[in-house]
Every structure is written in C-alpha cells, then in structure tokens.
Design an enzyme around this catalytic site. Structure first.
Site, PDB file in Angstrom:
ATOM      1  N   GLY A  10      44.331  40.667  50.176  1.00 58.81           N
ATOM      2  CA  GLY A  10      42.920  41.800  49.711  1.00 58.81           C
ATOM      3  C   GLY A  10      41.474  41.927  49.431  1.00 58.81           C
ATOM      4  O   GLY A  10      41.351  40.629  50.251  1.00 58.81           O
ATOM      5  N   ASP A 103      45.858  32.719  49.154  1.00 62.23           N
ATOM      6  CA  ASP A 103      47.020  31.509  49.687  1.00 62.23           C
ATOM      7  C   ASP A 103      47.908  32.337  50.293  1.00 62.23           C
ATOM      8  O   ASP A 103      48.573  31.897  51.275  1.00 62.23           O
ATOM      9  CB  ASP A 103      47.453  31.199  48.136  1.00 62.23           C
ATOM     10  CG  ASP A 103      47.864  32.610  47.090  1.00 62.23           C
ATOM     11  OD1 ASP A 103      47.251  33.637  47.334  1.00 62.23           O
ATOM     12  OD2 ASP A 103      48.624  32.256  46.102  1.00 62.23           O
ATOM     13  N   THR A 125      38.942  34.853  47.664  1.00 63.61           N
ATOM     14  CA  THR A 125      39.826  35.121  46.402  1.00 63.61           C
ATOM     15  C   THR A 125      38.851  35.754  45.251  1.00 63.61           C
ATOM     16  O   THR A 125      38.484  34.790  45.219  1.00 63.61           O
ATOM     17  CB  THR A 125      41.367  34.835  46.133  1.00 63.61           C
ATOM     18  OG1 THR A 125      41.924  36.119  45.084  1.00 63.61           O
ATOM     19  CG2 THR A 125      41.184  33.448  45.543  1.00 63.61           C
ATOM     20  N   ILE A 126      38.389  37.059  44.164  1.00 64.16           N
ATOM     21  CA  ILE A 126      38.022  37.015  43.413  1.00 64.16           C
ATOM     22  C   ILE A 126      38.788  36.385  42.197  1.00 64.16           C
ATOM     23  O   ILE A 126      37.866  36.040  41.300  1.00 64.16           O
ATOM     24  CB  ILE A 126      37.668  38.402  43.235  1.00 64.16           C
ATOM     25  CG1 ILE A 126      39.148  38.880  42.778  1.00 64.16           C
ATOM     26  CG2 ILE A 126      37.080  39.274  43.992  1.00 64.16           C
ATOM     27  CD1 ILE A 126      38.742  40.944  41.740  1.00 64.16           C
ATOM     28  N   ASP A 129      41.431  30.946  42.186  1.00 62.36           N
ATOM     29  CA  ASP A 129      42.477  30.758  42.019  1.00 62.36           C
ATOM     30  C   ASP A 129      42.993  29.609  42.947  1.00 62.36           C
ATOM     31  O   ASP A 129      44.440  29.728  43.365  1.00 62.36           O
ATOM     32  CB  ASP A 129      44.052  31.553  41.521  1.00 62.36           C
ATOM     33  CG  ASP A 129      44.904  32.660  42.854  1.00 62.36           C
ATOM     34  OD1 ASP A 129      43.974  32.959  43.523  1.00 62.36           O
ATOM     35  OD2 ASP A 129      45.398  33.337  42.961  1.00 62.36           O
ATOM     36  N   ARG A 162      34.834  50.912  17.072  1.00 62.80           N
ATOM     37  CA  ARG A 162      36.333  51.099  18.233  1.00 62.80           C
ATOM     38  C   ARG A 162      35.937  49.663  18.297  1.00 62.80           C
ATOM     39  O   ARG A 162      36.010  48.979  18.494  1.00 62.80           O
ATOM     40  CB  ARG A 162      36.256  51.763  19.116  1.00 62.80           C
ATOM     41  CG  ARG A 162      36.038  53.885  18.617  1.00 62.80           C
ATOM     42  CD  ARG A 162      36.472  53.956  19.894  1.00 62.80           C
ATOM     43  NE  ARG A 162      36.547  56.060  19.699  1.00 62.80           N
ATOM     44  CZ  ARG A 162      36.234  56.425  20.710  1.00 62.80           C
ATOM     45  NH1 ARG A 162      35.699  55.936  21.110  1.00 62.80           N
ATOM     46  NH2 ARG A 162      36.125  57.613  20.218  1.00 62.80           N
ATOM     47  N   MET A 169      41.123  42.054  36.587  1.00 62.31           N
ATOM     48  CA  MET A 169      41.350  41.497  37.640  1.00 62.31           C
ATOM     49  C   MET A 169      42.236  39.867  38.012  1.00 62.31           C
ATOM     50  O   MET A 169      41.525  38.884  36.627  1.00 62.31           O
ATOM     51  CB  MET A 169      41.406  41.785  39.398  1.00 62.31           C
ATOM     52  CG  MET A 169      41.808  43.329  38.960  1.00 62.31           C
ATOM     53  SD  MET A 169      41.416  43.930  41.200  1.00 62.31           S
ATOM     54  CE  MET A 169      42.009  45.116  41.363  1.00 62.31           C
ATOM     55  N   ARG A 171      45.729  37.876  38.752  1.00 59.60           N
ATOM     56  CA  ARG A 171      46.813  38.221  38.319  1.00 59.60           C
ATOM     57  C   ARG A 171      46.794  36.395  37.501  1.00 59.60           C
ATOM     58  O   ARG A 171      47.194  36.972  36.763  1.00 59.60           O
ATOM     59  CB  ARG A 171      47.079  37.963  40.579  1.00 59.60           C
ATOM     60  CG  ARG A 171      48.027  37.623  41.318  1.00 59.60           C
ATOM     61  CD  ARG A 171      48.292  37.857  42.354  1.00 59.60           C
ATOM     62  NE  ARG A 171      48.343  38.827  42.510  1.00 59.60           N
ATOM     63  CZ  ARG A 171      47.664  39.202  43.966  1.00 59.60           C
ATOM     64  NH1 ARG A 171      48.208  38.797  44.654  1.00 59.60           N
ATOM     65  NH2 ARG A 171      48.387  40.722  44.908  1.00 59.60           N
ATOM     66  N   GLU A 222      45.112  40.821  33.388  1.00 58.70           N
ATOM     67  CA  GLU A 222      46.318  41.850  34.151  1.00 58.70           C
ATOM     68  C   GLU A 222      47.307  41.500  33.729  1.00 58.70           C
ATOM     69  O   GLU A 222      47.922  41.729  33.903  1.00 58.70           O
ATOM     70  CB  GLU A 222      45.522  42.081  35.894  1.00 58.70           C
ATOM     71  CG  GLU A 222      46.317  40.674  36.635  1.00 58.70           C
ATOM     72  CD  GLU A 222      45.550  42.115  37.658  1.00 58.70           C
ATOM     73  OE1 GLU A 222      45.656  42.978  38.107  1.00 58.70           O
ATOM     74  OE2 GLU A 222      45.401  41.135  38.611  1.00 58.70           O
ATOM     75  N   GLN A 275      35.853  46.012  40.773  1.00 67.61           N
ATOM     76  CA  GLN A 275      35.506  44.756  40.502  1.00 67.61           C
ATOM     77  C   GLN A 275      35.758  43.979  41.622  1.00 67.61           C
ATOM     78  O   GLN A 275      35.224  42.750  42.324  1.00 67.61           O
ATOM     79  CB  GLN A 275      36.871  43.613  39.774  1.00 67.61           C
ATOM     80  CG  GLN A 275      37.158  43.921  38.164  1.00 67.61           C
ATOM     81  CD  GLN A 275      38.013  43.500  37.591  1.00 67.61           C
ATOM     82  OE1 GLN A 275      38.314  42.071  37.288  1.00 67.61           O
ATOM     83  NE2 GLN A 275      38.824  43.901  37.448  1.00 67.61           N
ATOM     84  N   ARG A 276      36.427  44.681  43.263  1.00 69.48           N
ATOM     85  CA  ARG A 276      36.112  44.043  44.753  1.00 69.48           C
ATOM     86  C   ARG A 276      35.042  44.296  45.306  1.00 69.48           C
ATOM     87  O   ARG A 276      34.809  44.504  46.242  1.00 69.48           O
ATOM     88  CB  ARG A 276      37.775  44.114  45.003  1.00 69.48           C
ATOM     89  CG  ARG A 276      38.870  43.169  44.140  1.00 69.48           C
ATOM     90  CD  ARG A 276      39.897  43.368  45.365  1.00 69.48           C
ATOM     91  NE  ARG A 276      40.120  43.752  46.028  1.00 69.48           N
ATOM     92  CZ  ARG A 276      41.774  43.962  46.085  1.00 69.48           C
ATOM     93  NH1 ARG A 276      42.038  43.820  45.388  1.00 69.48           N
ATOM     94  NH2 ARG A 276      42.151  44.949  47.686  1.00 69.48           N
TER      95      ARG A 276
HETATM   96  O1  F6P Z   1      44.256  38.813  44.669  1.00 69.43           O
HETATM   97  C1  F6P Z   1      43.022  39.840  44.344  1.00 69.43           C
HETATM   98  C2  F6P Z   1      43.657  41.071  43.480  1.00 69.43           C
HETATM   99  O2  F6P Z   1      42.105  41.812  43.213  1.00 69.43           O
HETATM  100  C3  F6P Z   1      44.287  40.380  42.122  1.00 69.43           C
HETATM  101  O3  F6P Z   1      43.739  40.201  40.684  1.00 69.43           O
HETATM  102  C4  F6P Z   1      45.090  41.933  41.845  1.00 69.43           C
HETATM  103  O4  F6P Z   1      45.929  40.826  41.337  1.00 69.43           O
HETATM  104  C5  F6P Z   1      45.540  42.521  43.528  1.00 69.43           C
HETATM  105  O5  F6P Z   1      44.818  41.673  44.389  1.00 69.43           O
HETATM  106  C6  F6P Z   1      45.486  43.540  43.383  1.00 69.43           C
HETATM  107  O6  F6P Z   1      46.207  44.310  44.582  1.00 69.43           O
HETATM  108  P1  F6P Z   1      45.953  45.251  45.483  1.00 69.43           P
HETATM  109  O7  F6P Z   1      44.599  45.528  46.049  1.00 69.43           O
HETATM  110  O8  F6P Z   1      47.157  45.066  46.968  1.00 69.43           O
HETATM  111  O9  F6P Z   1      46.177  46.087  44.702  1.00 69.43           O
END
Ligand code: F6P
Length: 345
Positions: A10, A103, A125-126, A129, A162, A169, A171, A222, A275-276
C-alpha cells in the site's frame, strides 16, 4: 554502483522522500546510477523500469504517493517468480536493490536475498506494525489526518447530541486508533489487541451522558473484532495476494448496536484511504529522508539483508528476517493509556 529501487505494498506518505534522499546522496556522494522499478515487484517481474536521475527526484520530497507507483504483487506466489526477478536484476546489471515497503514487500526482499540478490530494506507502513523499528514513516501523517478528522467529529456530534463511531486503518494493529483516538480526545478507543465489551462501551457513553456530555466519539480500528462473533469485519471473503482480506464495516456494525442498546442517535464514519493520501508531515519527511540516506550507506558498506530502523532517536539496522518474523502490535503499556482515561463507572 548501479542500484535498483522499488516501492511495494500500500502507498504511504513519505515514499518519495526516501527515493529523493537515497538517489540524491547516491548520485552526488557515491557516483551511483539508479534504476526505478515501476509498481513494486510487478515492475521487477515485467522488467518495467524508469531511470532515476537527479532531475527526476528534484521536487518530489514533499509529495504524497510514490513516483514509482506500487502494487501488492506477491512474487513468491507466482511460479518461477523469484527466478524471473533474479534474471531482471541481472539483465539490468544491478549491484544492489533497495526495497521500500512493509512486511509483505520485505518478505519478498528476504526471499530474493536468499536467492543471492544484494538487497536492503526500508520500513514503510501507516499501520506502524513492522517488527524491530519504533516507527515506520507514514504513520505520523496517518495519525495526523485521523486526529484532525476526530476533532471535526466532536463538534458535529456535540451539536446533534449524537454518538459517532469513527473507523480508522491499521490492519491487525491498533496503533493508529490508539494514537489518534487519544490525541483526538475520543471517549472510547477500540483496538484489535483487546476484545470489545459492548456493555462497557455503552456504560461509558451513558455515564458521560448522565454527567452532561450528551455526545460521544468512539474510535475503532478496522481490524478490531466484532463483539458477537470475535471475527474481523470484512468486505466479502476476497483476499489479496498476501492473504489479507479487505477490512471494513466494524464502525457500521458498532453504530447500529450502540444505538439499539443506548437509544442514542448514532452515526458511523470510515476514514479509509484518506489516511494514506496527500503530503507527509514534517516528521515523516525527516524520518523517510534519514531512512533513505541510511539505506544507500548500507548498500555502500555491502551490508545486505538489512532493514534500516529507528530505535529511540537513532537510525540503526536489523536483519530483514527479524522484521518479518512477527507483527508489532499495541502492548499493555499503551493499552493502559486507554483504561486510564476512561471514567470510573
Ligand atoms: O497496510 C496499510 C493499509 O492501509 C491497511 O491499514 C489497510 O487495511 C490496507 O492497507 C488497505 O489496503 P488496500 O489499499 O489494498 O485497500
């Protein structure tokens, strides 16, 4: 030296800052030449390359995404994939390869190293981990984006009395949820490392309500497990080439349950790929730059099979095999921050 560079998995803010630093130092200090592989390991399999010159990397440091683009290509799942990659690297007359990724990407780097390829890794990696490093670049930016979103959710949730459940995100690790949740003053933070106790969540929201705070912000990772089944919420059963499902839906599920149990009007928000995207924070630009510089130094020291890492404030390196041996998840000392901030019920 002739050096190959790729970005895999990603995307994540700071990838271009690593490329910028490694190429700039490599060319100006060592007299290197660089070959960029397009779309991660796919570019190595297909021999899709682009020359990485000083002109090409000029002005990219602050840009999000990756000028090399990326993919989740698992070479090890493709018959003859490793051999094909070895041939491409030989055909390009490369002396070394710098693989920038998490990883999954580094598991392929490691397989290639075992096949004799002189490679080094840079941790990205965001999710934060990756084992063996205190911080991966991209994490700080993702946390900043999530925190800003949570700040915004406070005002709209409060205006409407509310509960809002915000899915972030990460994982199987709760680093983004924990850090953005705490920094954003969420009333409840839920992570994959701890089973969700829905009664406890509702008790906190009711307690706050009874004490004048008639709204609630719940931040959930998530990958946190559904309270009824203990499974992760996924979009269908499809998995990517590394076996990961698409994690999605826990916030919707929790919002429904919370509304049912408390009677409070509840909404859900999934921050997803926002977030990315976009430009890296200054912290991530600096960390990515330090990683890029350390990676090119490792190559010139002939120290292959190593991953550059951050320990405290120092850039060091560890065997790539150690980094991919397990995931770095949220530990008890961090989990206790969540508990310490909860009201006494
Ligand atoms: O590993 C980074 C990440 O952004 C995770 O937080 C998320 O579950 C996953 O990638 C999403 O992957 P994709 O961009 O393939 O949907």
């Amino acid at each position: 030296m002739r050096i190959g560079v790729l970005t895999g998995g990603g995307d994540c803010p700071g990838l271009n800052a690593v490329i910028h630093a490694a190429v700039k130092k490599g060319i100006t200090h060592y007299g290197d030449e660089f070959v960029g592989f397009l779309e991660g390991w796919r570019g190595v399999l297909d021999n899709a390359t682009v020359p990485l010159t000083l002109e090409k990397v000029d002005g990219i440091l602050h840009l999000g995404g990756t000028i090399l683009r990326t993919s989740r290509t698992n070479v090890r799942k493709i018959e003859g994939g490793i051999e094909k990659c070895v041939q491409t690297l030989k055909a390009n007359k490369l002396d070394a390869l710098i693989a920038i990724g998490g990883d999954d990407t580094q598991s392929v780097t490691n397989a290639l190293i075992q096949a004799g390829v002189p490679g080094v890794g840079v941790p990205k990696t965001i999710d934060n981990d990756l084992n063996g490093t205190d911080v991966c670049f991209g994490f700080d930016t993702a946390v900043m984006i999530a925190t800003e979103a949570i700040d915004r959710l406070h005002t709209t949730a409060e205006s409407h009395n509310r509960v809002i459940v915000c899915e972030v995100m990460g994982r199987d690790a709760g680093w983004i949820a924990l850090t953005a949740g705490v920094a954003g003053g969420a009333h409840v933070v839920l992570v994959p490392e701890k089973p969700i106790d829905l009664d406890h969540v509702c008790a906190i929201l009711r307690h706050n309500h009874d004490h004048g705070k008639k709204y609630g912000i719940v931040v959930v990772a998530e990958g946190a497990k559904l309270p009824d089944s203990g499974a992760q919420a996924t979009r269908g059963s499809k998995v990517d080439s590394f076996g990961h499902p698409i994690l999605k839906g826990i916030a919707d599920h929790l919002a429904e349950e919370i509304e049912k149990l408390t009677g409070y009007e509840t909404r859900s928000v999934t921050l997803g790929h926002t977030q990315r995207g976009g430009t890296p924070t200054a912290y991530d630009r600096m960390l990515a730059t330090r990683y890029g510089l350390a990676a090119i130094d490792l190559v010139h020291q002939g120290r292959f099979g190593r991953l550059v890492v951050l320990h405290g404030t120092k850039i060091e390196d560890i065997p790539i095999a150690d980094a991919i041996s397990k995931n770095r998840t949220v530990d008890d000392s961090f989990l206790s921050i969540i508990q310490s901030l909860e009201p006494k019920l």
